[in-house]
Design an enzyme around this catalytic site. Sequence first.
Site: not given
Length: 915
Positions: A26, A96, A105, A478, A802, A889
């Site tokens: 902000k 804020r 919020g 919200h 694997s 992979y």
Amino acid sequence: MAKYVYFFGGDKAEGGESLRNLVGGKGAGLADMVNLGIPVPPGFTITTEVCTYFYDNDTAYPDGLKEEVAASLRKVEEIMGMKFGDPKNPLLLSIRSGARASMPGMMDTVLNLGLNETTVKGLSVLTNNEWFAYDCYRRFVAMYGDVVLGLKPQTKEEHDPFEEIIDEKKKARGVTLDVEFTVEDLKDLVARFKDIIQSRLDVTFPEDPEEQLWGAIGAVFSSWNNDRAIAYRKLNGIPASWGTAVNVQSMVFGNIGMDSGTGVAFTRNPATGENVFYGEYLLNAQGEDVVAGIRTPLPINKMQKGNGSMPCLEEEMPERYAELLKIRQILEKNYRDMQDIEFTIQKGKLWMLQTRSGKRTAFAAFKAAVDMVKEGLITKEEALMRVDPEGLNQILRPIFDPKEKEKALKEDKLIAKGLNAGPGAATGKVVFNAEDAESWAAGGEQVILVRIDTSPEDIRGMNAAQGILTSRGGMTSHAALVARQMGKVCVAGCVALDIDYKEKTITVKDKKIKEGEYISLDGATGEVFVGQVKTLPSEVLRVLIDKTMKPEESTIYKDFELLMQWADEARKLGVRTNADQPGQAAVALAFGAEGIGLCRTEHMFFEGERIEAVREMIVSEDIEGREKALAKLLPIQKSDFVGLFKVMNGLPVTIRTLDPPLHEFLPRTEKEIHELADKMDISFEKISAKIASLHEANPMLGHRGCRLGIVFPEITEMQARAIFEAACEVKNGGIDVKPEIMIPLVGHVNELRLQKDVVDRVAGEVFGEYGATLDYKVGTMIEIPRAAITADEIAEVAEFFSFGTNDLTQTTFGMSRDDAGKFLGYYVANDILEYDPFQRLDEHGVGKLMQIGVELGRKQRPDLKVGICGEHGGEPNSVKFCHRVGLNYVSCSPYRVTVARLAAAQEAIKQGSNK
């Protein structure tokens, strides 16, 4: 000396996007807007470092902070020509929060700060508007009483206590809107608000503006660790160590008359991603009225309102609307991303209060990203980085079956219509509070959370629900904002609904819906139906899977395909699928899979004659009996593999030999054992004895995996023969075949060597019988820690690895994934573990073993191919880790293939930009 306060206002601001980590999102946005020449009320930002200090030092502040705040406050007073706390010319402030990552919020805000019994009179005279002054005062007392002093609802059924007083006042006066209160009504509300604070909290409302200011600053810092903020951070992976900044800013007023107002807008539609200005506003209101859903706002422009009779800002204040359009263009050009903006119009003058990257549905993120590339605003790589891989699931989200929906309409099941605030369609049982939504969902119920308006405290219940329905609030409320981010179906501002928390009912028209009854929400149209309405697959699925829609008929599909094409151009990591049946493999291919990374052969054993043959093999007393039973399985398995090889059409297919312990194939109840005994013409006692003999105290670490094939090599022989006979038949039919046989649960190279010898011998026999040869590989599944740390030895025999990270996680942590659910939730909630390691790969433990395995394996065999086939192969963070450690992979379930493709592309782009 450390700098704790950054000023913004006038012609120049300190801070900006480059200091986001210090001043928060902000604060960065406010500073950037000042420096872009956009009108912003002056103020200052207290940095996130103060928040860290605050928590590390028992809510104390660092030396020098109060002096920096006082100096910056004087600058605000000079620009505004007002003085904080002055009885005749009072400056009012907004306080804020603002973390570096947007948390809409979740933390607290205090507006109109600086009012007391003296300054409210000064404000009244100054503005010549007593109603406005006391409207600000009653808002301030309620907000301060809630946020700073802590007056909350006493039960989950109770509404906000200040709102309940307001509702009582409205009923007593016979009015419906706040703007219909008289000055005397507002004065009475102030007095009643102070009384309830005194009676419930035994606290006198503070009159000193300086005390108010530091009380609010402390409350905002404290809200970083309130329940809803903690829950939001856990859901979105935001570290607690970041902290929040606090923004102190001069108030500007949208509630000063009908030439004033407030609104929230998005530079593009946050639900669909469409390139249109989209927003809402209210005249004679403050910002919280819009975002908190206290009043249902109006559309910002003609396009949004359609043919409706309601007013819009474009018509009511055309000059201010035109100014907003210019600011929209400036901000999108500057940030090269969709922006979420807040504005206030005070007596005809426009002020901007916020800009940030807009919260949007995953669908909107995908659509806006693709469009911005087409517009030349961003690159393909930037577009790929803006789409959440998990969010691709939203594009595949179901919609209502048009025929079923038409039927529901004819049967008068449509009970109301609100705002289409969140994507898709959802059906569930009505619940009225977040706590119940969470507990019902945990019990397996699909629920719709129904609220008058949601608050940040509802975050966990919203996450648990299939959909969210509110009677108040707009597209920027919200409920809508958070639902879009979560990918939840949401209908907001459904004013026709009378929701009663205490009675747990919805009343609409002549219908009454009780808790536990079904309703259905259409997030695309805002329609609410009583009962259940059947859904249909998304357009993407109808094109790719159902084949009921042509690609050229769907713009959504064409954009989706374009994004995935860009992902494939960027990624280095291959993506395969875990599939055991031709149908599953076909789905995965449609989603872009490049082979099968795991075929679990035991999944082929559980149906019809198959399970009987497996059971016959298990209860046999000698090798002859076992081979006889296996001979019955051979043609069945062979047929399965033929189907898979044909579908995969030359792509690699990794087939794991039998893995689970044999007792899993046997019946458990006495009735089932009797039935098996009768079928096999064997005594009940004999089968019971066999089942007892197979019992293991810890089957996960017992006689399973390669250990089965070593003790019973005829099992491996049968499976290898089925694989190679199928491969030869398919190859002789003109289709290339690339089988890869994977031996599970190897912990010692000798285990693999014994099993590979069996496979190679059978391959030679089959090739001789068919007069054919083909390339194949024999490798192993790395799922035991010992295998990882002796990977150099194992790579002498294995042609590929694997990682089976499901079992590797179990064996590394020493916890069963089947039982860990009893305590893992507690571990995550109490920060013992950052996340569930069975859902997201544990990089610091399991991941280190993988790194060791890759390095040692390739040291012995440089061309060693390495993949992952646990379910982590479709989790984005885990996929990105696999890229970083050099895997070839990942393999995942069919419906997660697109997720893995995008995550792999993002990590390739990130690593490329870091070079």
